[in-house]
Motif scaffolding. Structure first.
Motif, PDB file in Angstrom:
ATOM      1  N   ASN A 194       0.767  -1.244   0.000  1.00 61.82           N
ATOM      2  CA  ASN A 194       0.000   0.000   0.000  1.00 61.82           C
ATOM      3  C   ASN A 194       0.803   1.302   0.000  1.00 61.82           C
ATOM      4  N   ARG A 195       2.120   1.221   0.105  1.00 62.20           N
ATOM      5  CA  ARG A 195       2.899   2.456   0.204  1.00 62.20           C
ATOM      6  C   ARG A 195       4.191   2.344  -0.596  1.00 62.20           C
ATOM      7  N   ASN A 196       4.531   3.414  -1.298  1.00 66.01           N
ATOM      8  CA  ASN A 196       5.760   3.398  -2.102  1.00 66.01           C
ATOM      9  C   ASN A 196       6.668   4.568  -1.763  1.00 66.01           C
ATOM     10  N   PHE A 197       6.593   5.023  -0.505  1.00 66.41           N
ATOM     11  CA  PHE A 197       7.414   6.152  -0.076  1.00 66.41           C
ATOM     12  C   PHE A 197       8.896   5.824  -0.253  1.00 66.41           C
ATOM     13  N   ILE A 198       9.690   6.868  -0.401  1.00 71.29           N
ATOM     14  CA  ILE A 198      11.130   6.669  -0.591  1.00 71.29           C
ATOM     15  C   ILE A 198      11.704   5.905   0.611  1.00 71.29           C
ATOM     16  N   GLY A 199      12.435   4.838   0.321  1.00 72.44           N
ATOM     17  CA  GLY A 199      13.054   4.040   1.381  1.00 72.44           C
ATOM     18  C   GLY A 199      12.104   3.091   2.095  1.00 72.44           C
ATOM     19  N   ARG A 200      10.859   3.075   1.726  1.00 73.68           N
ATOM     20  CA  ARG A 200       9.853   2.271   2.434  1.00 73.68           C
ATOM     21  C   ARG A 200      10.225   0.786   2.475  1.00 73.68           C
ATOM     22  N   GLN A 201      10.632   0.240   1.331  1.00 75.68           N
ATOM     23  CA  GLN A 201      10.897  -1.199   1.285  1.00 75.68           C
ATOM     24  C   GLN A 201      12.370  -1.558   1.434  1.00 75.68           C
ATOM     25  N   GLY A 202      13.179  -0.556   1.807  1.00 72.36           N
ATOM     26  CA  GLY A 202      14.603  -0.829   1.992  1.00 72.36           C
ATOM     27  C   GLY A 202      15.420   0.390   1.627  1.00 72.36           C
ATOM     28  N   SER A 203      16.341   0.218   0.682  1.00 78.44           N
ATOM     29  CA  SER A 203      17.224   1.318   0.301  1.00 78.44           C
ATOM     30  C   SER A 203      16.433   2.520  -0.215  1.00 78.44           C
ATOM     31  N   LYS A 204      16.883   3.724   0.190  1.00 78.59           N
ATOM     32  CA  LYS A 204      16.207   4.911  -0.338  1.00 78.59           C
ATOM     33  C   LYS A 204      16.620   5.166  -1.788  1.00 78.59           C
ATOM     34  N   GLU A 205      17.569   4.385  -2.255  1.00 78.07           N
ATOM     35  CA  GLU A 205      17.920   4.457  -3.676  1.00 78.07           C
ATOM     36  C   GLU A 205      17.192   3.387  -4.483  1.00 78.07           C
ATOM     37  N   GLY A 206      16.308   2.653  -3.825  1.00 78.24           N
ATOM     38  CA  GLY A 206      15.453   1.707  -4.528  1.00 78.24           C
ATOM     39  C   GLY A 206      14.128   2.378  -4.844  1.00 78.24           C
ATOM     40  N   SER A 207      13.253   1.673  -5.553  1.00 83.38           N
ATOM     41  CA  SER A 207      11.941   2.262  -5.808  1.00 83.38           C
ATOM     42  C   SER A 207      10.859   1.194  -5.882  1.00 83.38           C
ATOM     43  N   THR A 208       9.649   1.613  -5.536  1.00 84.77           N
ATOM     44  CA  THR A 208       8.510   0.709  -5.485  1.00 84.77           C
ATOM     45  C   THR A 208       7.388   1.217  -6.373  1.00 84.77           C
ATOM     46  N   TYR A 209       6.856   0.313  -7.194  1.00 85.98           N
ATOM     47  CA  TYR A 209       5.639   0.577  -7.964  1.00 85.98           C
ATOM     48  C   TYR A 209       4.540  -0.251  -7.332  1.00 85.98           C
ATOM     49  N   LEU A 210       3.423   0.384  -6.983  1.00 80.80           N
ATOM     50  CA  LEU A 210       2.302  -0.350  -6.401  1.00 80.80           C
ATOM     51  C   LEU A 210       1.354  -0.790  -7.509  1.00 80.80           C
ATOM     52  N   SER A 211       0.946  -2.051  -7.449  1.00 76.50           N
ATOM     53  CA  SER A 211       0.039  -2.548  -8.493  1.00 76.50           C
ATOM     54  C   SER A 211      -0.894  -3.597  -7.923  1.00 76.50           C
ATOM     55  N   SER A 212      -1.804  -4.067  -8.776  1.00 71.56           N
ATOM     56  CA  SER A 212      -2.666  -5.204  -8.439  1.00 71.56           C
ATOM     57  C   SER A 212      -1.843  -6.481  -8.528  1.00 71.56           C
ATOM     58  N   ALA A 213      -2.418  -7.567  -8.025  1.00 65.62           N
ATOM     59  CA  ALA A 213      -1.754  -8.869  -8.135  1.00 65.62           C
ATOM     60  C   ALA A 213      -1.677  -9.309  -9.595  1.00 65.62           C
ATOM     61  N   ALA A 214      -2.665  -8.912 -10.396  1.00 69.74           N
ATOM     62  CA  ALA A 214      -2.652  -9.283 -11.814  1.00 69.74           C
ATOM     63  C   ALA A 214      -1.463  -8.633 -12.518  1.00 69.74           C
ATOM     64  N   THR A 215      -1.291  -7.344 -12.292  1.00 70.37           N
ATOM     65  CA  THR A 215      -0.168  -6.629 -12.919  1.00 70.37           C
ATOM     66  C   THR A 215       1.159  -7.163 -12.392  1.00 70.37           C
ATOM     67  N   ALA A 216       1.213  -7.455 -11.098  1.00 66.95           N
ATOM     68  CA  ALA A 216       2.448  -7.971 -10.506  1.00 66.95           C
ATOM     69  C   ALA A 216       2.810  -9.320 -11.131  1.00 66.95           C
ATOM     70  N   ALA A 217       1.811 -10.186 -11.310  1.00 66.11           N
ATOM     71  CA  ALA A 217       2.080 -11.511 -11.878  1.00 66.11           C
ATOM     72  C   ALA A 217       2.544 -11.398 -13.332  1.00 66.11           C
ATOM     73  N   ALA A 218       1.886 -10.540 -14.094  1.00 64.95           N
ATOM     74  CA  ALA A 218       2.285 -10.349 -15.497  1.00 64.95           C
ATOM     75  C   ALA A 218       3.710  -9.803 -15.561  1.00 64.95           C
ATOM     76  N   THR A 219       4.039  -8.929 -14.624  1.00 68.35           N
ATOM     77  CA  THR A 219       5.385  -8.350 -14.563  1.00 68.35           C
ATOM     78  C   THR A 219       6.416  -9.428 -14.228  1.00 68.35           C
ATOM     79  N   ALA A 220       6.028 -10.371 -13.386  1.00 67.35           N
ATOM     80  CA  ALA A 220       6.947 -11.457 -13.036  1.00 67.35           C
ATOM     81  C   ALA A 220       7.278 -12.304 -14.263  1.00 67.35           C
ATOM     82  N   VAL A 221       6.312 -12.452 -15.161  1.00 68.42           N
ATOM     83  CA  VAL A 221       6.530 -13.278 -16.357  1.00 68.42           C
ATOM     84  C   VAL A 221       7.507 -12.603 -17.322  1.00 68.42           C
TER      85      VAL A 221
END
Lengths: 164, 421
Positions: B383-410
């Motif tokens: 639910n959140r993509n703030f800078i540094g939220r999921q680890g490194s502040k030089e990383g980045s997060t895109y929030l999506s649905s599970a459908a988009t996430a699964a397609a992205t994994a493929v």
């Protein structure tokens, strides 16, 4: 209350103020990393009594009370912002850190000295000479701040009951 | 003048015929939920010094979900402290490794129509999917609730959000809430109640409704309410809440006063993402450009329920996770985990190359089990993509649905799921 301004922009969220990776630490240690997301030198710059000035949506995100507590532990004595996220706003009062909504924060400069009177609802920027007024806080919040936060207020009430 | 859903619940709870926006009310708290990260450890010294005790220990729920399974000795100590504190203070409702608190509140019947739920986690607004006034509070505020059994609220203004029409295949509740926040802005509903309705919302299963209410706080809202209906009761009954039908199911009045009304067309909605580093930075997947993903995370109280896992499995069945890309799956609770196991969903995901993790908050906020490194990109159903939220502040997060996430994994790059459906 009078202090030196540390100025930041909009959306200073709780993950910036106290990143999740430091949440295991004590508040004092967390304070050393406060605001790391936007300013690695924050802790070393802040002196006791300084004032944080931000733009819109200050404190958005998590309910983590570590955010205002770490700022307070770093030396911040008040926060002025154009607007606040609601949980953060409420947390600040509960821990005895006064906050103030002021639309004109763009006019306040980093390093300026601010003089704030929460009871009368006045702020003066001693560097620019500009004065601003704001709606004074409701008495219940002023009382909580005077006591030093919710816990101190509960303690006072308990002691008063004990004396009767 | 009628009342909105938020006003109805608060009026009933404070024993008044009606309440109006900006009025301060004091209401009893039906459920006070604390997590391991922001619960007992944050208040124990002051709580014990006050010596006033917990007024209603049977209304308190403590969930160890952020630091479980513990990644460090210190995390283990925090979980252990939470467990001991619960026992020492007469709180029998202590859970660990059962999944993120909001899903647990839903499954155990604590998110109950018409009730007041407060939690030391901002996403406690998830309970709103049950027509339950759920909201996040700070630890000290919780200390006050434990002692008094009640809390004061300013009655919020309400913004009504109507979604009508049928969602296209591959478009999920996550797309609905991201699009809504994109429109309102990340502070557009600050202090307000978001009230979701319309035939699109009514047609959604509870799984999907929870995803919508969960993210109300990402627009600054106090609560994200959805009127309870037969589906709400069915969900509760299916999870063993025998008296579910007895809970009051309030409806907003037809002449309720809203500070704003927004209408959306579900049929026109495409898969969307929140781009770094703000939740309201929303774009359609097709317009987000080429984004190479290092990690895909399907899980959490936002995007790890059965609807999400089934959707991911339907896309990943017979396919493989792209080379150089990792797919982590954390079912939203033990109950979801077991159901996904029985249905063969976990098998399908594993065969595609997914790593199935414990039910935990870990990766959502960079605590453990999927923290991202410098320069890494994570496409996440959280639910959140703030800078540094999921680890490194030089990383980045895109929030999506599970459908988009699964397609992205493929494909290994941000991908519209409709390519695979």
């Amino acid at each position: 209350m009078r202090g030196t301004v540390h100025k930041y922009g909009d959306n200073i969220n709780t993950d910036i103020i106290t990143p999740g990776k430091y949440m295991e630490l004590s508040i004092e240690d967390m304070a050393r990393h406060a605001m790391e997301g936007v300013d690695e030198d924050f802790y070393s710059k802040v002196k006791p009594g300084d004032i944080l000035v931000c733009g819109k949506n200050c404190g958005s995100g998590s309910s983590r009370e570590t955010a205002p507590r770490a700022l307070k532990a770093a030396g911040i004595s008040a926060i002025v912002a154009k607007s606040f996220a609601r949980i953060f706003y409420r947390n600040c009062f509960n821990i005895g850190l006064p906050v103030l909504e002021l639309p004109e924060t763009d006019e306040i400069g980093d390093g300026d000295t601010l003089d704030i009177n929460f009871s009368s609802g006045e702020v003066v920027d001693l560097d620019s000479g500009r004065a601003y007024s704001f709606a004074p806080l409701p008495q219940r919040l002023l009382d909580m701040l005077d006591a030093g936060g919710l816990v101190a207020q509960l303690e006072q009430e308990k002691n008063r009951r004990g004396e009767k | 003048m009628g009342m909105t859903l938020a006003e109805k619940i608060l009026a009933a709870k404070c024993g008044k015929d009606r309440v109006s926006p900006n009025e301060i009310v004091i209401v009893p708290v039906d459920c006070a939920m604390m997590t391991d990260i922001l619960g007992p450890r944050m208040i124990s010294d002051e709580f014990d010094r006050l010596g006033m005790g917990i007024k209603y220990p049977d209304r308190v729920v403590i969930v160890a979900d952020h630091y479980t399974p513990a990644a460090t000795e210190h995390q283990a100590e925090i979980v252990d402290f939470s467990r001991r504190w619960a026992a020492e203070h007469g709180v029998s409702r202590f859970y660990q490794l059962e999944g993120p608190c909001h899903q647990l509140l839903a499954e155990k019947g604590y998110s109950r129509p018409g009730n007041i739920v407060v939690g030391t986690d901002s996403h406690t607004c998830s309970s709103g999917a049950f027509g339950c006034f759920g909201t996040g509070i700070g630890s000290t505020e919780m200390l006050g609730v434990l002692i008094s059994g009640e809390i004061w609220f300013k009655v919020p203004e309400t913004v009504r959000i109507n979604w009508s029409g049928s969602l296209k295949r591959g478009v999920m509740a996550k797309d609905i809430i991201l699009r809504t926040i994109g429109e309102i802005g990340h502070d557009g509903a600050t202090y307000q109640s978001m009230e979701f309705g319309g035939d699109t919302i009514e047609a959604l299963p509870m799984d999907e409704r929870i995803c919508i209410s969960n993210m109300a706080v990402e627009a600054g809202a106090k609560v994200g309410l959805i009127q309870a209906d037969e589906k709400t009761v069915e969900y509760m009954l299916a999870h063993g809440v025998a008296d579910a039908a007895e809970a009051p199911r309030y409806a907003p009045d037809s002449d309720a006063r809203y500070c704003r009304v927004l209408n959306f067309d579900a049929a026109a909605l495409e898969p969307v993402v929140s781009c770094p580093h703000e939740v309201d930075n929303v774009s359609t997947v097709s317009e987000a450009g080429t984004v190479k993903a290092d990690q895909i995370y399907i899980g959490s109280c936002t995007g790890g329920r059965m609807s999400d896992l089934r959707m991911a499995a339907s896309i990943l069945r017979g396919r493989k996770v792209a080379e150089g890309c990792r797919l982590l799956v954390s079912p939203a609770s033990r109950t979801v985990w077991m159901q996904a196991l029985k249905e063969g969903v976990l098998g399908t995901l594993s065969e595609a190359g997914a790593t199935i993790l414990a039910s935990t908050c870990g990766a959502c906020l960079g605590l453990h089990s999927g923290t991202i490194g410098r320069g890494e990109v994570c496409v996440s159903t959280t639910n959140r993509n703030f800078i540094g939220r999921q680890g490194s502040k030089e990383g980045s997060t895109y929030l999506s649905s599970a459908a988009t996430a699964a397609a992205t994994a493929v494909t290994g790059r941000l991908t519209d799921p409709r390519e695979f459906l």
